[in-house]
Scaffold this motif. Structure first.
Motif, PDB file in Angstrom:
ATOM      1  N   PHE A  41       0.847  -1.185   0.000  1.00 19.10           N
ATOM      2  CA  PHE A  41       0.000   0.000   0.000  1.00 19.10           C
ATOM      3  C   PHE A  41       0.884   1.236   0.000  1.00 19.10           C
ATOM      4  N   ALA A  42       0.736   2.085  -0.984  1.00 16.40           N
ATOM      5  CA  ALA A  42       1.510   3.316  -1.086  1.00 16.40           C
ATOM      6  C   ALA A  42       0.584   4.492  -0.791  1.00 16.40           C
ATOM      7  N   PRO A  43       0.598   4.995   0.430  1.00 14.98           N
ATOM      8  CA  PRO A  43      -0.336   6.074   0.770  1.00 14.98           C
ATOM      9  C   PRO A  43      -0.049   7.329  -0.039  1.00 14.98           C
ATOM     10  N   TYR A  51      -8.500   3.382   4.943  1.00  9.30           N
ATOM     11  CA  TYR A  51      -7.077   3.730   5.003  1.00  9.30           C
ATOM     12  C   TYR A  51      -6.417   2.995   6.168  1.00  9.30           C
ATOM     13  N   CYS A  52      -7.046   3.028   7.328  1.00 13.47           N
ATOM     14  CA  CYS A  52      -6.496   2.337   8.496  1.00 13.47           C
ATOM     15  C   CYS A  52      -6.421   0.833   8.264  1.00 13.47           C
ATOM     16  N   GLN A  53      -7.424   0.276   7.574  1.00 11.45           N
ATOM     17  CA  GLN A  53      -7.380  -1.148   7.255  1.00 11.45           C
ATOM     18  C   GLN A  53      -6.171  -1.482   6.391  1.00 11.45           C
ATOM     19  N   ILE A 113      -4.400  17.044   6.562  1.00 15.12           N
ATOM     20  CA  ILE A 113      -4.608  15.615   6.292  1.00 15.12           C
ATOM     21  C   ILE A 113      -3.275  14.885   6.280  1.00 15.12           C
ATOM     22  N   LEU A 114      -2.245  15.504   5.700  1.00 19.97           N
ATOM     23  CA  LEU A 114      -0.917  14.892   5.683  1.00 19.97           C
ATOM     24  C   LEU A 114      -0.399  14.678   7.100  1.00 19.97           C
ATOM     25  N   LYS A 115      -0.660  15.648   7.982  1.00 17.48           N
ATOM     26  CA  LYS A 115      -0.251  15.511   9.378  1.00 17.48           C
ATOM     27  C   LYS A 115      -0.918  14.300  10.016  1.00 17.48           C
ATOM     28  N   ALA A 116      -2.209  14.110   9.739  1.00 17.74           N
ATOM     29  CA  ALA A 116      -2.920  12.949  10.275  1.00 17.74           C
ATOM     30  C   ALA A 116      -2.369  11.653   9.678  1.00 17.74           C
ATOM     31  N   GLN A 117      -2.030  11.659   8.401  1.00 16.89           N
ATOM     32  CA  GLN A 117      -1.471  10.466   7.758  1.00 16.89           C
ATOM     33  C   GLN A 117      -0.154  10.054   8.397  1.00 16.89           C
ATOM     34  N   HIS A 118       0.724  11.028   8.631  1.00 13.48           N
ATOM     35  CA  HIS A 118       2.001  10.713   9.260  1.00 13.48           C
ATOM     36  C   HIS A 118       1.785  10.126  10.652  1.00 13.48           C
ATOM     37  N   TRP A 119       0.803  10.646  11.372  1.00 15.71           N
ATOM     38  CA  TRP A 119       0.503  10.121  12.704  1.00 15.71           C
ATOM     39  C   TRP A 119      -0.017   8.689  12.623  1.00 15.71           C
ATOM     40  N   LEU A 120      -0.906   8.419  11.678  1.00 18.07           N
ATOM     41  CA  LEU A 120      -1.427   7.063  11.505  1.00 18.07           C
ATOM     42  C   LEU A 120      -0.308   6.097  11.147  1.00 18.07           C
ATOM     43  N   GLN A 121       0.613   6.536  10.275  1.00 17.60           N
ATOM     44  CA  GLN A 121       1.718   5.673   9.877  1.00 17.60           C
ATOM     45  C   GLN A 121       2.601   5.348  11.075  1.00 17.60           C
ATOM     46  N   ALA A 122       2.878   6.356  11.885  1.00 21.29           N
ATOM     47  CA  ALA A 122       3.764   6.157  13.030  1.00 21.29           C
ATOM     48  C   ALA A 122       3.136   5.279  14.106  1.00 21.29           C
ATOM     49  N   ASP A 133      -5.836   1.623  17.677  1.00 19.53           N
ATOM     50  CA  ASP A 133      -6.637   2.322  18.693  1.00 19.53           C
ATOM     51  C   ASP A 133      -6.918   3.770  18.297  1.00 19.53           C
ATOM     52  N   VAL A 134      -7.271   3.964  17.035  1.00 18.35           N
ATOM     53  CA  VAL A 134      -7.571   5.321  16.571  1.00 18.35           C
ATOM     54  C   VAL A 134      -9.075   5.450  16.355  1.00 18.35           C
ATOM     55  N   SER A 135      -9.546   6.660  16.512  1.00 21.45           N
ATOM     56  CA  SER A 135     -10.955   6.958  16.292  1.00 21.45           C
ATOM     57  C   SER A 135     -11.053   8.134  15.336  1.00 21.45           C
ATOM     58  N   LEU A 136     -12.241   8.336  14.795  1.00 16.13           N
ATOM     59  CA  LEU A 136     -12.448   9.478  13.919  1.00 16.13           C
ATOM     60  C   LEU A 136     -12.149  10.776  14.666  1.00 16.13           C
ATOM     61  N   ALA A 137     -12.572  10.842  15.917  1.00 13.43           N
ATOM     62  CA  ALA A 137     -12.331  12.057  16.693  1.00 13.43           C
ATOM     63  C   ALA A 137     -10.840  12.310  16.876  1.00 13.43           C
ATOM     64  N   ALA A 138     -10.090  11.230  17.123  1.00 15.10           N
ATOM     65  CA  ALA A 138      -8.640  11.383  17.311  1.00 15.10           C
ATOM     66  C   ALA A 138      -7.963  11.824  16.024  1.00 15.10           C
ATOM     67  N   MET A 139      -8.372  11.256  14.900  1.00 18.77           N
ATOM     68  CA  MET A 139      -7.782  11.632  13.611  1.00 18.77           C
ATOM     69  C   MET A 139      -8.110  13.081  13.274  1.00 18.77           C
ATOM     70  N   ALA A 140      -9.368  13.452  13.462  1.00 16.50           N
ATOM     71  CA  ALA A 140      -9.769  14.827  13.178  1.00 16.50           C
ATOM     72  C   ALA A 140      -9.040  15.799  14.098  1.00 16.50           C
ATOM     73  N   GLY A 141      -8.875  15.410  15.371  1.00 19.54           N
ATOM     74  CA  GLY A 141      -8.154  16.260  16.312  1.00 19.54           C
ATOM     75  C   GLY A 141      -6.702  16.430  15.924  1.00 19.54           C
ATOM     76  N   ARG A 142      -6.072  15.342  15.456  1.00 22.05           N
ATOM     77  CA  ARG A 142      -4.683  15.423  15.017  1.00 22.05           C
ATOM     78  C   ARG A 142      -4.559  16.380  13.830  1.00 22.05           C
ATOM     79  N   ALA A 143      -5.558  16.377  12.955  1.00 22.59           N
ATOM     80  CA  ALA A 143      -5.543  17.266  11.792  1.00 22.59           C
ATOM     81  C   ALA A 143      -5.993  18.680  12.145  1.00 22.59           C
ATOM     82  N   GLY A 144      -6.607  18.835  13.320  1.00 25.79           N
ATOM     83  CA  GLY A 144      -7.104  20.151  13.710  1.00 25.79           C
ATOM     84  C   GLY A 144      -8.354  20.551  12.945  1.00 25.79           C
TER      85      GLY A 144
END
Length: 329
Positions: free
Chosen positions: A208-210, A265-267, A219-228, A233-244
């Motif tokens: 998978f090549a994101p 994407y998480c899958q 969105i890129l900030k959230a992607q880097h966080w998901l990758q790391a 244990d992520v939720s929509l609220a956590a992802m949206a919060g990471r992206a601001g």
């Protein structure tokens, strides 16, 4: 007509010239093969070399297969070094430049001792990386927050890719050709260069090549966080919060930027981690499911088969390399 994908190679102090020129040749061969030998065809790949200026200290483009064209590298490679790993002082300027390029969406790759320069950016913190086996203890001691696994030849973590020994630049090069132009061109390139890519012809090896160069910084900030975090244990609220962003805005912009829903994407990220475990360890499928963030092993099996077209057991039977090797917690 779209511009060719640009791959940049960073010429840092004592970088191995054979790898720099070899990668340049490999990508140009792949570009020519993708064009079907048509001399006037638009190239599929553009290769550039980058180096710190002797006076300005800025990282400058010093070679370009297509000079004068607009654009910047979407992939940057740190080649091997024949000398000692780069010092923190020598790495300071290129590390800042690499961090800025990654923040813009570039994928960063290292080969052998190039991992030390990549680690100086801080981007490998909490990630798994490989390097030459003789540098295992040195890399782990210098960067204790990096999980060093030198049993692996190439570790593709989406936005960061590390490769092992001195000649692993051939494996990295073919992986990037596969990512950018598909397995057919990759195999043609390998055959032309008489490089054996075992197993690469199977579609199940495609990673998978994101998409990272969409230009949407939150969105890129959230992607880097998901990758790391491995999307555990992520939720929509956590992802949206990471992206601001507000959740509905995040959903809309995430789908537009990546082409996927956040759950899809998480899958993809979790299945990628699971594939590595199924290939390289003897952990049970239930253990693998738990390790990648699924409390329900049945749900994991359904998601894995949906993404890969094989059950986890079938995938392990075809591509598992572990022989009685079990990784314990």
């Amino acid at each position: 007509m779209s511009d060719p994908a640009e791959i940049g190679i960073l010429l840092y102090p004592r970088a191995q010239l054979a790898a720099i020129h070899g990668l340049t040749d490999l990508f140009q061969v792949a570009s020519r093969l993708a064009a079907g030998g048509e001399a006037e065809a638009r190239p599929a790949l553009r290769v550039s070399h980058w180096q710190e200026g002797p006076d300005s200290g800025a990282i400058e483009r010093v070679f370009d297969t297509h000079p004068g064209w607009p654009g910047r590298p979407g992939i940057l490679i740190l080649p091997p070094s024949l000398g000692a790993p780069i010092t923190p002082e020598a790495a300071a300027a290129p590390a800042r430049w690499l961090s800025a390029r990654q923040a813009e969406g570039a994928t960063l790759c290292s080969v052998c001792a190039g991992a030390f320069l990549l680690a100086e950016t801080g981007l490998l913190a909490g990630r798994t990386a490989t390097t030459h086996w003789t540098y295992t203890e040195t890399l782990a001691r210098r960067f204790p927050d990096v999980r060093v696994d030198t049993d692996r030849l190439v570790i593709d973590d989406g936005d960061l890719i590390t490769a092992g020994g001195l000649m692993a630049w051939t494996d990295l090069g073919l992986k990037l050709v596969d990512r950018l132009m598909g397995p057919t061109v990759m195999l043609k390139t390998a055959r032309f260069l008489l490089v054996d890519p075992p197993g690469r012809e199977q579609r199940y090896y495609s990673s998978f090549a994101p998409p990272l160069q969409h230009g949407d910084q939150p969105i890129l900030k959230a992607q880097h966080w998901l990758q790391a975090t491995g999307a555990r244990d992520v939720s929509l609220a956590a992802m949206a919060g990471r992206a601001g962003l507000e959740e509905r805005t995040f959903l809309r912009r995430f789908r537009k930027a990546t082409g996927l829903k956040p759950t899809e994407y998480c899958q993809q990220l979790r299945v990628g981690k699971a594939r590595e475990m199924l290939e390289l360890t003897s952990r049970t499928i239930d253990q693998v499911a738990w390790d990648v963030g699924y409390e329900d092993a049945g749900a994991f099996r359904k998601v894995f088969q949906k993404v890969m077209g094989l059950t986890p057991g079938e995938y392990r039977s075809r591509f598992g390399t572990a022989r009685g090797k079990t990784i314990r917690d």
